[in-house]
Design a protein around this motif. Structure first.
Motif: not given
Lengths: 372, 309
Positions: A117, A121, A183, A293
């Motif tokens: 993750t 990012m 996130l 994203l």
């Protein structure tokens, strides 16, 4: 198996002379010298897991054969299904390789999900803050930052272990939740697409920020990253001193320590590699598949990769095979949704495969002996 | 009610599942078996409670079913770890993955349906007028009372009875215990099963008191926090009580701060329990770097009678 191989195993005592031998009994004998499980245990455990889950499917009122057939056809039956399987196999291969490196020396990293993750990012940060770069430079920068972010997340697991004696399982899992919350923050907050109808997610990547794909499919160049990483790892384990030390620590940690191997340094290096590879997977996922994203960027790749690595017995070449198999399992799980089964069936299958696998690794060490 | 009392009430209600799961973990690990399947067990406990409660409408039957189902998982774990001597870390991980998958699969039909009732509360009218104790203890769940009772019982069991002595002997040095005639495998089996059932009850409490409907992945990693709390509590039930309350307070603190109208994004407040877990464990590791940590000495080491040394 010859007798001297079983020297430290329980050796059955002969019956005392002069006693009647009519009474027979069976007993289990444990033989710890049979450390390697035979090649067919992974296959058998997959089959047994399928049988176990068939019971649950049947309990739901469906025919297990229909469900499995549909899963298989969805994953491998069509050209589209197969490329989708390969697309899913890429992050599994990358994360699984990172996990295999760590597990080889018993560093139980279960934080690949979080490392993936943060890698995604970091890659997205490049598209937000340096939008005008050329194709080559933006992809390179995304890749490097993805690796760096994943490696940093791995380091945050490694340092508590090496310097504070904190179990890395707990740290890495806690960091997964931290990464997922971070996130959520960026996709709902600062990086939200202003033209996205208030839908959480970053703006779409431009063509220069996307990984090249094969023809009209969704299969992207990340596959090459994965295969190259497997090759490098394979060569390093075979031919370098680092690989030798890793193997030694895996085989006998006490001997490794007495041989003067710097275990703390190795744990840190291994976690940097493990996190970095998961970071690449995250970068490849945003840049090659979703092109933006968003929440749920990974449907649990980091956890599935644990089973992928274990099923391959931490062997880099076996990983290629198992990651394709599990990619198929995920795609197959989606394809049974159309007949009204939840896709969590693939998650259930994964867990039971792991169960049978660890049991199968031990069960061949037992033998039933007839003692007279 | 002032802010502190409200926070205390919230801390106890959020801390109960953590406490139950931590107690279960302590039982497991005192017997020398690592229990990393706590999150999966809690999910299985929660989903079983939901399904049985919705089908039958009987809460006690639901709790009984929860204990039964998670005990079966405990049996599986102990079979793998005690009899087959499999890798305990991987077995726990498999339990977490399988539990989360199976609970999502079984819970799909009941997902989002509110339960017929929440956890029943024990009213103590004579306590109500007392300022701080009244609001806290006057209306507490049965399960919370049960967990408090268990703290006392387990503390006495582990430290004051011969059963507890046997348990500690098995966890610290199974070979010696075996020589003394203690049945190592039997003790390990029974405590792993009992511990798993307690962790299952933790899941049940979570769904009853916290969010009275089933959602996939409802625990949000609290089983793992409980795994950390076992270490934080140094395998001691009394300390577990304080640790669980502390983490319950942290858990609800974020929500309370949000209600007060803070401008910090809620995502950062939700990170608090996870980050504090890591920091606390790091602090403990630093403080106890030259001291025994209280870990049962044979934790994670399978016992093989033929290799006695």
């Amino acid at each position: 198996m010859s007798l001297e191989n079983r020297s430290n195993a329980a050796v059955s005592r002969p019956a005392p002379p002069g006693k009647s031998v009519w009474r027979m009994s069976y007993r289990l004998e444990y033989d710890s010298s049979r450390a390697r499980s035979p090649w067919w245990t992974p296959i058998l455990s997959v089959v047994l897991a399928l049988v176990l889950c068939a019971i649950f499917i049947a309990a739901n009122g469906m025919s297990p054969i229909t469900v499995y057939e549909r899963m298989f056809r969805g994953a491998f039956g069509t050209a589209y299904g197969f490329t989708e399987t390969m697309v899913k196999a890429i992050p599994l291969l990358l994360c699984g390789l990172g996990i295999a490196v760590a597990y080889r020396i018993s560093v139980w990293n279960i934080g690949a999900e979080g490392q993936l993750t943060v890698g995604a990012m970091a890659a997205t940060a490049v598209t937000i803050y340096c939008p005008g770069l050329s194709s080559f430079w933006s992809i390179l920068l995304m890749l490097l930052l993805g690796i760096a972010a994943g490696a940093l997340w791995g380091l945050m697991t490694a340092v508590p272990r090496t310097h504070f004696g904190v179990n890395e399982l707990i740290t890495s899992l806690m960091l997964n939740y931290v990464a997922l919350l971070a996130l959520d923050y960026v996709v709902f907050g600062p990086w939200k697409d202003p033209k996205g109808f208030n839908f959480p997610g970053s703006p779409m990547f431009t063509a220069a920020q996307s990984l090249p794909v094969l023809g009209s499919t969704r299969l992207h160049i990340g596959l090459v990253f994965g295969l190259v990483a497997v090759l490098i790892y394979f060569l390093m384990i075979r031919f370098t001193r680092w690989g030798y030390e890793l193997k030694l620590m895996g085989a006998n940690p006490a001997a490794a320590r007495y041989a003067g191997i710097h275990i703390k340094r190795h744990i840190i290096i291994v976690m940097l590699i493990s996190g970095g590879l998961a970071g690449v997977a995250g970068m490849a996922e945003v840049s090659g598949v979703t092109h933006k994203l968003m929440q749920g960027i990974s449907p649990g790749y980091g956890y599935t990769a644990i089973i992928v690595a274990w099923l391959a017995k931490l062997n880099p070449l076996g990983l290629i095979l198992t990651s394709v198999l599990f990619g198929g399992l995920i795609v197959g799980g989606y394809s049974v949704q159309t007949i009204g089964l939840p896709s969590s069936i693939s998650e259930m299958l994964q867990g039971s495969i792991l169960f049978f696998l660890i049991a199968g690794e031990m069960i061949h060490r037992f033998r039933i002996r007839r003692s007279v | 009610m002032d802010f502190t009392t409200q926070l205390l009430i919230a801390a106890i209600s959020a801390g109960t599942p953590l406490l139950l799961a931590t107690l279960g973990g302590i039982l497991n690990e005192r017997a020398g078996i690592i229990q990393l399947g706590a999150d999966g067990l809690m999910l299985m406990g929660a989903v079983t409670t939901c399904i049985v409660y919705l089908r039958t409408g009987n809460l006690w039957l639901a709790l009984l079913a929860t204990v039964a189902v998670t005990a079966v998982f405990g049996l599986l774990h102990s079979f793998l770890c005690v009899t087959l001597r499999a890798n305990q870390t991987m077995s726990g991980l498999a339990m977490t993955l399988f539990g989360s998958g199976l609970s999502a699969y079984l819970g799909k039909p009941v997902s989002g349906i509110p339960l017929p009732g929440t956890s029943p509360k024990l009213h103590l009218p004579w306590l109500e007028p007392i300022p701080v104790l009244g609001p806290i203890f006057g209306r507490m769940d049965y399960l919370t009372w049960l967990s408090l009772l268990l703290v006392l019982v387990l503390h006495l069991l582990i430290h004051r009875t011969s059963w507890g002595l046997h348990l500690r002997a098995v966890g610290d040095n199974p070979a010696t215990a075996d020589v003394m005639g203690i049945r190592v495998q039997l003790i390990r089996y029974s405590y792993v099963i009992a511990g798993a059932a307690l962790i299952g009850l933790a899941g049940a409490d979570m769904v009853l008191a916290y969010a009275p409907t089933w959602n996939e992945g409802l625990t949000a990693g609290r089983g793992w926090i409980a795994v950390g709390l076992v270490i934080f509590a140094r395998w001691n039930p009394l300390r577990a009580l304080f640790c669980a309350c502390f983490f319950g307070a942290l858990d609800s603190l974020g929500f309370r701060i949000q209600l007060l109208g803070s401008t910090v994004p809620p995502y950062f407040l939700k990170m608090i329990p996870y980050i504090v877990t890591i920091l606390v464990l790091m602090y403990l590791g630093y403080r106890n770097r030259n001291k025994p940590s209280g870990t049962p000495e044979a934790l994670g080491v399978p016992y093989i009678r033929e290799q006695r040394f």
